[in-house]
Design an enzyme around this catalytic site. Structure first.
Site, PDB file in Angstrom:
ATOM      1  N   GLU A  91      32.353 -18.305 -32.634  1.00 31.67           N
ATOM      2  CA  GLU A  91      32.105 -17.591 -31.375  1.00 31.67           C
ATOM      3  C   GLU A  91      30.744 -17.952 -30.779  1.00 31.67           C
ATOM      4  OE1 GLU A  91      34.044 -13.496 -33.195  1.00 31.67           O
ATOM      5  OE2 GLU A  91      32.031 -13.483 -32.359  1.00 31.67           O
ATOM      6  N   CYS A 112      24.100 -17.014 -27.152  1.00 24.89           N
ATOM      7  CA  CYS A 112      23.995 -16.704 -28.577  1.00 24.89           C
ATOM      8  C   CYS A 112      24.984 -17.627 -29.301  1.00 24.89           C
ATOM      9  CB  CYS A 112      24.341 -15.233 -28.790  1.00 24.89           C
ATOM     10  SG  CYS A 112      24.354 -14.755 -30.516  1.00 24.89           S
ATOM     11  N   CYS A 119      30.319 -16.050 -43.123  1.00 25.33           N
ATOM     12  CA  CYS A 119      28.952 -15.885 -43.623  1.00 25.33           C
ATOM     13  C   CYS A 119      29.002 -15.401 -45.059  1.00 25.33           C
ATOM     14  CB  CYS A 119      28.174 -14.901 -42.757  1.00 25.33           C
ATOM     15  SG  CYS A 119      26.435 -14.776 -43.259  1.00 25.33           S
ATOM     16  N   CYS A 123      26.334  -8.732 -45.084  1.00 19.54           N
ATOM     17  CA  CYS A 123      25.696  -7.493 -44.613  1.00 19.54           C
ATOM     18  C   CYS A 123      26.824  -6.490 -44.354  1.00 19.54           C
ATOM     19  CB  CYS A 123      24.903  -7.753 -43.334  1.00 19.54           C
ATOM     20  SG  CYS A 123      23.597  -8.969 -43.574  1.00 19.54           S
ATOM     21  N   CYS A 126      28.563  -5.891 -40.811  1.00 17.57           N
ATOM     22  CA  CYS A 126      28.818  -7.060 -39.968  1.00 17.57           C
ATOM     23  C   CYS A 126      30.219  -7.628 -40.165  1.00 17.57           C
ATOM     24  CB  CYS A 126      27.774  -8.123 -40.298  1.00 17.57           C
ATOM     25  SG  CYS A 126      28.085  -9.707 -39.520  1.00 17.57           S
ATOM     26  N   GLY A 188      27.071 -16.404 -39.005  1.00 22.52           N
ATOM     27  CA  GLY A 188      26.394 -17.204 -40.027  1.00 22.52           C
ATOM     28  C   GLY A 188      24.922 -16.894 -40.143  1.00 22.52           C
ATOM     29  N   GLU A 189      24.354 -17.292 -41.286  1.00 17.61           N
ATOM     30  CA  GLU A 189      22.903 -17.176 -41.501  1.00 17.61           C
ATOM     31  C   GLU A 189      22.301 -18.549 -41.176  1.00 17.61           C
ATOM     32  OE1 GLU A 189      20.064 -15.163 -42.437  1.00 17.61           O
ATOM     33  OE2 GLU A 189      19.284 -17.177 -42.073  1.00 17.61           O
ATOM     34  N   LEU A 244      16.145  -7.108 -39.371  1.00 16.06           N
ATOM     35  CA  LEU A 244      15.531  -6.238 -40.380  1.00 16.06           C
ATOM     36  C   LEU A 244      16.459  -5.081 -40.773  1.00 16.06           C
ATOM     37  CD1 LEU A 244      12.731  -6.257 -41.810  1.00 16.06           C
ATOM     38  CD2 LEU A 244      12.048  -4.490 -40.195  1.00 16.06           C
ATOM     39  N   CYS A 362      28.682  -9.691 -33.924  1.00  9.58           N
ATOM     40  CA  CYS A 362      29.020 -11.057 -34.318  1.00  9.58           C
ATOM     41  C   CYS A 362      30.223 -11.077 -35.257  1.00  9.58           C
ATOM     42  CB  CYS A 362      27.811 -11.765 -34.933  1.00  9.58           C
ATOM     43  SG  CYS A 362      27.289 -11.176 -36.521  1.00  9.58           S
TER      44      CYS A 362
HETATM   45  S1  SF4 Z   1      26.189 -13.122 -39.855  1.00 13.60           S
HETATM   46 FE1  SF4 Z   1      24.108 -12.261 -40.052  1.00 13.60          FE
HETATM   47  S2  SF4 Z   1      24.420 -10.028 -40.060  1.00 13.60           S
HETATM   48 FE2  SF4 Z   1      26.430 -10.977 -40.458  1.00 13.60          FE
HETATM   49  S3  SF4 Z   1      26.623 -11.041 -42.718  1.00 13.60           S
HETATM   50 FE3  SF4 Z   1      25.731 -12.998 -42.057  1.00 13.60          FE
HETATM   51  S4  SF4 Z   1      23.503 -12.711 -42.202  1.00 13.60           S
HETATM   52 FE4  SF4 Z   1      24.443 -10.673 -42.233  1.00 13.60          FE
END
Ligand code: SF4
Length: 376
Positions: A91, A112, A119, A123, A126, A188-189, A244, A362
């Site tokens: 996305e 974005c 991911c 988290c 998410c 994603g990170e 954070l 996201c």
């Molecule tokens: S995309 Fe960002 S907020 Fe979502 S699980 Fe991965 S690191 Fe966490």
């Protein structure tokens, strides 16, 4: 599958062209076709000799993602769902002129972008992590999110070149960019895909590529301390945002598993290192979740942390994700939280949700589409 041409820097292309005994000015012409005119086929590059186009086609791929869905919100945020060559879905979200959340007040359009399929960081609030991690995006897949959105937009200025020559009459040139601000905050990170990310951002930043200033590119991380330190040593002045979402280890451990690996003490030390090298203001992203991190007991340590790191705080009321138990706090709770930060003289904004009606958290649209496809 050969490497995509948009994975290569100008220097790498020049080396390749030298090996082929092609003059260097041909690289400039190629780059114009790729990043200024944003063409999607070798045949469209009509001022390159046919033989060179054939060599390029034999050696590299020229991929563009397929648009699967596009959703627009009332406030004109738009979400794009792309299908990649292996059918993976990612996305991007286009956010119109904003009150300087990341860049300058004059920013017209922020995109974005995603950096991974799924991911691994899980988290708890998410949608992106719900189905786990599939793979890293390649540099061209990161770059293409910007080019593809611009190709689709009527707001990019497109001129047809007048020419009596029938071949050249097909030339179209794009002389203005739609996207002038990038936040790497999608699926994603980003810092877990460090090398591909940096390569892509350098292409988007280069005058011969995307031409987007480094200070208009914000990289957001959930807190990978070693990669933050590494980023501090890079020459570019990219902005850094920390997702954070908790100002104590207790809260972060509860909702962000990454904190068990890099607890706040380590994250803060890495941020101080980044600031020491870059001298730049940080941004804290803080999603307000009812009953989890929205109390005054959390606002106070957040204010202390922000003051210590000279960070600006973006408060974002939680956007409900189907299948997850978390809820958005009431508006008055969000405003009280903001007021505590402001009383401590911390620069802070409470984001009016842009795109809540387009599954904007996201990974939500991708997850929804994948589940729909699986049930068909
Ligand atoms: S995309 Fe960002 S907020 Fe979502 S699980 Fe991965 S690191 Fe966490």
């Amino acid at each position: 599958m050969p490497t995509d041409i948009k994975c290569l820097s100008r220097g790498e292309l020049e080396t390749q062209f030298k090996n082929w005994n092609e003059p260097v000015y041909r690289v400039t012409q190629l780059l114009e076709w790729l990043y200024s005119r944003r063409v999607t086929s070798w045949d469209a590059m009509t001022n390159l000799p046919k033989g060179l186009r054939e060599k390029l086609a034999d050696s590299f791929s020229l991929q563009t993602p397929e648009l699967v869905r596009k959703q627009g919100a009332h406030d004109a945020s738009q979400k794009f769902l792309w299908r990649l060559r292996d059918h993976a879905l990612i996305e991007s979200v286009l956010i119109p002129a904003n009150p300087a959340l990341y860049g300058d007040a004059s920013d017209r359009h922020t995109l974005c972008i995603s950096t991974q399929v799924g991911c691994a960081y899980g988290c708890k609030f998410c949608a992106s992590g719900l189905d786990g991690w599939k793979r890293h995006l390649t540099p061209d897949e990161i770059v293409e999110q910007v080019l593809s959105v611009e190709r689709l937009s009527p707001q990019s200025t497109v001129h047809s070149l007048e020419s009596k020559d029938r071949t050249n009459a097909r030339l179209r040139t794009v002389d203005s960019r739609l996207v002038d601000n990038i936040v790497v905050m999608g699926m994603g990170e980003p810092l877990a895909n460090y090398d591909n990310l940096l390569k892509a951002l350098r292409i988007l930043n280069a005058p011969w590529g995307g031409g987007i200033g480094a200070r208009k590119i914000t990289i957001s991380t959930s807190g990978l301390a070693p990669q933050i330190r590494r980023l501090a040593t890079e020459p570019e002045q990219f902005r850094l945002a920390i997702s954070l979402h908790g100002a104590t280890d207790e809260v972060r451990n509860k909702i962000m598993p990454v904190n068990r690996k890099y607890p706040l003490k380590e994250l803060v030390a890495a941020c101080e290192d980044y600031q020491g090298q870059k001298g730049r203001m940080l941004t804290f992203e803080y999603i307000l979740i009812a009953g989890v991190n929205d109390s005054a007991e959390q606002a106070r340590p957040l204010a202390a942390l922000a003051k210590r790191l000279f960070a600006k705080v973006n408060l974002i009321p939680y956007n409900q994700v189907e299948g997850l138990p978390w809820e958005r706090p009431e508006e008055k709770v969000c405003k009280t939280f903001l007021a505590i930060l402001q009383k401590q003289k911390v620069p802070a904004t409470l984001r009016r949700e842009k795109g809540g009606d387009i599954d904007a958290a996201c990974g939500q649209l991708r997850l929804k589409t994948e589940r729909e496809l699986a049930s068909n």
